[in-house]
Write a protein that holds these residues in place. Structure first.
Motif, PDB file in Angstrom:
ATOM      1  N   ALA A 188      -7.241  -4.211   0.080  1.00  0.00           N
ATOM      2  CA  ALA A 188      -8.350  -4.510   1.085  1.00  0.00           C
ATOM      3  C   ALA A 188      -7.691  -5.940   1.896  1.00  0.00           C
ATOM      4  O   ALA A 188      -8.119  -5.567   3.045  1.00  0.00           O
ATOM      5  CB  ALA A 188      -9.484  -5.398   0.313  1.00  0.00           C
ATOM      6  N   ALA A 189      -7.163  -6.758   1.460  1.00  0.00           N
ATOM      7  CA  ALA A 189      -6.727  -7.814   2.146  1.00  0.00           C
ATOM      8  C   ALA A 189      -5.309  -7.469   3.238  1.00  0.00           C
ATOM      9  O   ALA A 189      -5.361  -7.989   4.407  1.00  0.00           O
ATOM     10  CB  ALA A 189      -6.126  -8.815   1.408  1.00  0.00           C
ATOM     11  N   ALA A 190      -4.733  -6.262   2.897  1.00  0.00           N
ATOM     12  CA  ALA A 190      -3.709  -5.745   3.784  1.00  0.00           C
ATOM     13  C   ALA A 190      -4.222  -4.552   4.757  1.00  0.00           C
ATOM     14  O   ALA A 190      -3.628  -4.257   5.474  1.00  0.00           O
ATOM     15  CB  ALA A 190      -2.540  -5.140   2.981  1.00  0.00           C
ATOM     16  N   GLU A 191      -5.597  -4.208   4.622  1.00  0.00           N
ATOM     17  CA  GLU A 191      -6.305  -3.409   5.183  1.00  0.00           C
ATOM     18  C   GLU A 191      -5.387  -2.002   5.124  1.00  0.00           C
ATOM     19  O   GLU A 191      -5.475  -1.241   6.145  1.00  0.00           O
ATOM     20  CB  GLU A 191      -6.538  -3.794   6.699  1.00  0.00           C
ATOM     21  CG  GLU A 191      -7.214  -5.148   7.088  1.00  0.00           C
ATOM     22  CD  GLU A 191      -7.231  -5.338   8.468  1.00  0.00           C
ATOM     23  OE1 GLU A 191      -6.659  -5.152   9.114  1.00  0.00           O
ATOM     24  OE2 GLU A 191      -8.298  -6.311   8.633  1.00  0.00           O
ATOM     25  N   VAL A 192      -5.295  -1.701   4.141  1.00  0.00           N
ATOM     26  CA  VAL A 192      -4.689  -0.325   3.461  1.00  0.00           C
ATOM     27  C   VAL A 192      -5.503   0.331   2.429  1.00  0.00           C
ATOM     28  O   VAL A 192      -6.345  -0.527   1.679  1.00  0.00           O
ATOM     29  CB  VAL A 192      -3.158  -0.398   3.437  1.00  0.00           C
ATOM     30  CG1 VAL A 192      -2.478  -0.668   4.787  1.00  0.00           C
ATOM     31  CG2 VAL A 192      -2.804  -1.127   2.174  1.00  0.00           C
ATOM     32  N   GLY A 193      -5.378   1.510   2.212  1.00  0.00           N
ATOM     33  CA  GLY A 193      -6.202   1.929   1.017  1.00  0.00           C
ATOM     34  C   GLY A 193      -5.251   1.697  -0.420  1.00  0.00           C
ATOM     35  O   GLY A 193      -4.029   1.525  -0.231  1.00  0.00           O
ATOM     36  N   THR A 194      -5.855   1.952  -1.611  1.00  0.00           N
ATOM     37  CA  THR A 194      -5.082   1.542  -2.667  1.00  0.00           C
ATOM     38  C   THR A 194      -4.169   2.516  -2.832  1.00  0.00           C
ATOM     39  O   THR A 194      -2.904   2.181  -3.318  1.00  0.00           O
ATOM     40  CB  THR A 194      -6.245   1.672  -3.841  1.00  0.00           C
ATOM     41  OG1 THR A 194      -7.245   0.776  -3.567  1.00  0.00           O
ATOM     42  CG2 THR A 194      -5.578   1.057  -5.203  1.00  0.00           C
ATOM     43  N   ARG A 195      -4.407   3.720  -2.603  1.00  0.00           N
ATOM     44  CA  ARG A 195      -3.267   4.830  -2.911  1.00  0.00           C
ATOM     45  C   ARG A 195      -1.875   4.426  -1.913  1.00  0.00           C
ATOM     46  O   ARG A 195      -0.950   4.682  -2.328  1.00  0.00           O
ATOM     47  CB  ARG A 195      -3.596   6.136  -2.396  1.00  0.00           C
ATOM     48  CG  ARG A 195      -4.797   6.706  -3.332  1.00  0.00           C
ATOM     49  CD  ARG A 195      -5.315   7.823  -2.844  1.00  0.00           C
ATOM     50  NE  ARG A 195      -4.148   9.238  -2.867  1.00  0.00           N
ATOM     51  CZ  ARG A 195      -4.398  10.329  -2.532  1.00  0.00           C
ATOM     52  NH1 ARG A 195      -5.467  10.881  -2.195  1.00  0.00           N
ATOM     53  NH2 ARG A 195      -3.674  11.183  -2.479  1.00  0.00           N
TER      54      ARG A 195
END
Length: 199
Positions: free
Chosen positions: A38-45
């Motif tokens: 979330a903090a990196a603004e990417v998906g967990t996958r």
């Protein structure tokens, strides 16, 4: 490097930077991979695509440093003397650490506090040393090449490990390059005891 590869590398670096910042702020145990994503603004996958375990997030930038040292070694001509190659590897690792001193201290501190992170670091370094042995063995040739290459790499790695440990224990205030140089000079001197040869 293609545009796509450049973008992927930036994403990889961003994830590692964000993860380490969160680990430092909230603690390793209290930070989830989902929070990093979330903090990196990417998906967990996406996080797991670059870093298969939570432990690997701590040393994401460190793995790149080690890869850089091997890549730099391979740019040297075939006729380059092995001591010069080992010196180039040592210089590359020291230079990389000096570029990110705070991150290095933070990651090492997390490793000391978290056994699974320390285990990941040990595995990362072991794998790197084995790959480096293969690189050096290809350059040496001759009898007992694996043993000679192994000893050469282990001595070089130990020089830096001891210098880094002293640097970290001092809170990063000492000169890492000077510590490495001092340790290397000791190795070249008669000051370091060795076990006697068997009769």
């Amino acid at each position: 490097m293609t545009l796509r590869e450049t973008k992927m590398e930036r994403t990889r670096e961003l994830i590692a930077e964000v993860a380490l910042a969160l680990f430092r702020e909230r603690g390793y145990a209290d930070t989830t991979v989902e929070q990093v994503a979330a903090a990196a603004e990417v998906g967990t996958r996406t996080v797991y695509r670059y870093y298969p375990t939570k432990e690997s997030l701590v040393f994401g930038f460190y793995a790149k440093m080690l890869d850089t040292a091997r890549r730099e070694l391979r740019t040297h001509p075939d006729e380059t003397p092995v001591p010069e190659l080992l010196g180039a590897v040592l210089d590359s690792v020291v230079r990389s650490h000096q570029e990110k001193p705070e991150e290095m201290l933070a990651a090492f501190s997390l490793a000391q506090e978290t056994p699974t992170v320390m285990a990941h670091l040990a595995h990362l370094l072991y794998t790197w040393r084995q790959d480096l042995v293969a690189d050096i063995a290809d350059r040496i040739g001759g009898r007992s090449v694996d043993l000679v290459a192994g000893l050469a790499v282990e001595q070089t790695a130990t020089v830096f490990t001891l210098a880094f440990r002293k640097w970290a224990e001092d809170g990063g205030r000492a000169d890492l390059r000077q510590l490495t140089s001092t340790t290397l000079k000791l190795l070249h001197s008669d000051a370091v005891p060795l076990p006697p040869l068997p009769h």
